[in-house]
Scaffold this active site. Structure first.
Site, short mmCIF file in Angstrom:
data_model
loop_
_atom_site.label_atom_id
_atom_site.label_comp_id
_atom_site.label_asym_id
_atom_site.label_seq_id
_atom_site.Cartn_x
_atom_site.Cartn_y
_atom_site.Cartn_z
N GLY A 9 0.85 -1.20 0.00
CA GLY A 9 0.00 0.00 0.00
C GLY A 9 0.87 1.24 0.00
O GLY A 9 0.55 2.26 0.61
N ASP A 35 2.07 -1.93 -4.43
CA ASP A 35 0.68 -1.45 -4.39
C ASP A 35 -0.05 -2.08 -5.57
O ASP A 35 0.58 -2.59 -6.49
CB ASP A 35 0.63 0.09 -4.48
CG ASP A 35 -0.64 0.66 -3.86
OD1 ASP A 35 -1.74 0.31 -4.31
OD2 ASP A 35 -0.53 1.46 -2.91
N TYR A 143 -15.37 0.30 8.71
CA TYR A 143 -13.93 0.51 8.85
C TYR A 143 -13.48 0.28 10.31
O TYR A 143 -12.51 -0.43 10.58
CB TYR A 143 -13.60 1.93 8.40
CG TYR A 143 -12.18 2.37 8.54
CD1 TYR A 143 -11.16 1.73 7.84
CD2 TYR A 143 -11.84 3.46 9.35
CE1 TYR A 143 -9.84 2.17 7.95
CE2 TYR A 143 -10.53 3.90 9.45
CZ TYR A 143 -9.54 3.24 8.76
OH TYR A 143 -8.25 3.68 8.86
N1 SER Z 1 -8.62 9.06 8.36
C1 SER Z 1 -9.42 7.91 8.60
C2 SER Z 1 -10.76 8.04 8.01
O1 SER Z 1 -11.27 9.12 7.99
C3 SER Z 1 -9.54 7.64 10.08
O2 SER Z 1 -8.58 6.68 10.43
O3 SER Z 1 -11.33 7.07 7.59
#
Ligand code: SER
Length: 322
Positions: A9, A35, A143
């Site tokens: 990445g 990547d 996430y």
């Molecule tokens: N910068 C990230 C996001 O906004 C947070 O870890 O998803």
């Protein structure tokens, strides 16, 4: 034996500058960038590059064998906003890439792993101010769920299989070399581009949404410093903090430099994600365990961003003229 590092990445927002800094520190031949897509010119021309799908364990292993890699920084991930749109893809990328690397470490193909976590591990039930290292972690985003699960898997591989894996919980990262991709904190990068180009920004978060933030140089310093530490007795994904601010506060920092800058607030679905995250972070443990200390506050970061972006835009214009 000297270290040979693979960054997976490497073309992302953090991966780009991490790779450049690692190459500066350990030499260009000691750091292989990889990547699924090509990166910016500086990254592509500063050392070796391999195309790599982080969900393909065999492909990772082939590169590890080819270059005799002993350290991996796994920076590939789908961030908060995009992950809400593609939950299964996000889970596949964020989790399987981690399993691949942890299993390669378990099989003793590599010695050390860095894997980033995030403030997204926290949720609505977490104390919002000076969020402690150990606290309630009930994330409400795809996430965040992948990051808290990843933390537990890292701890498991550390304890059961002796894997040397290290981690920090990044706050929103602000940088100018490579663009962020699909995060909730991206507004704090976009605002600088728009301030310089249009003297105006339409912000997708409301004016008083306070979030923990960090300039890229601090994030890279934290990452490499932690990796250079000896093996830690216990796995911890460390809280790290540098600054925290609201859209209104960053707008007024920019206004000091670009006096006709204006901002409008049009919160969208990303507001809900931001509202579930902390306002500020307590990073005492990182400060005491490995002497973590940031160098950039809001003002210093603002000057750095505006100066570097101006130079970048000038270079782009000059290249067009040639
Ligand atoms: N910068 C990230 C996001 O906004 C947070 O870890 O998803």
């Amino acid at each position: 034996m000297s270290d040979t590092i693979l960054v997976i990445g490497a073309c992302g927002q953090i991966g780009t500058e991490l790779t450049l800094q690692l190459r500066k520190k350990y030499g260009k031949d000691a750091v292989i960038a990889s990547d699924i897509r090509e990166g910016n010119e500086e990254l592509m021309h500063s050392g070796k590059f391999e195309f790599l799908d982080a969900t393909d364990k065999n492909a990772i292993e082939t590169i590890i064998d080819k270059y005799q890699i002993n350290q991996v920084y796994l920076m590939a991930a789908m961030l908060s906003v995009v992950a809400e749109k593609f939950p299964d893809k996000a889970w596949n990328l964020n989790m399987n890439s981690l399993f691949n690397v942890l299993n390669l470490a378990k099989e003793k193909k590599i010695e050390k792993v860095f894997w980033p976590s995030s403030i997204a591990v926290f949720g609505n039930s977490t104390p919002k101010n000076k969020t402690p290292q150990e606290t309630i972690t009930e994330p409400s985003t795809v996430y965040g769920i992948s990051k808290i699960s990843g933390e537990r898997w890292c701890a498991y591989y550390h304890d059961k299989f002796g894997v040397d894996v290290k981690s920090v919980r990044y706050p929103g990262i602000i940088s100018w070399k490579a663009n962020p991709g699909g995060g909730t904190t991206d507004y704090a990068v976009e605002i600088f581009y728009e301030a310089l180009k249009n003297h105006h920004y339409n912000c997708f978060l409301s004016e008083n949404t306070r979030l923990p933030m960090m300039y890229i140089d601090d994030a890279i310093k934290a990452t490499i410093d932690l990796m250079e530490k000896d093996r830690l007795p216990q796995f911890t994904s460390y809280n790290i903090a540098a600054t925290d601010f609201t859209p209104k506060e960053i707008a007024s920092a920019i206004k000091k430099e670009i006096t006709d800058f204006t901002i409008d607030y049009k919160p969208d679905f990303r507001q809900e994600i931001a509202d579930s995250w902390p306002n500020s972070i307590d990073d005492t443990k990182a400060r005491t365990h490995w002497n973590w200390k940031p160098d950039f506050n809001l003002q210093k970061m603002t000057l750095e961003m505006l100066t570097n972006l101006k130079l970048k835009f000038d270079r782009e214009v000059q290249n067009l003229d040639v």
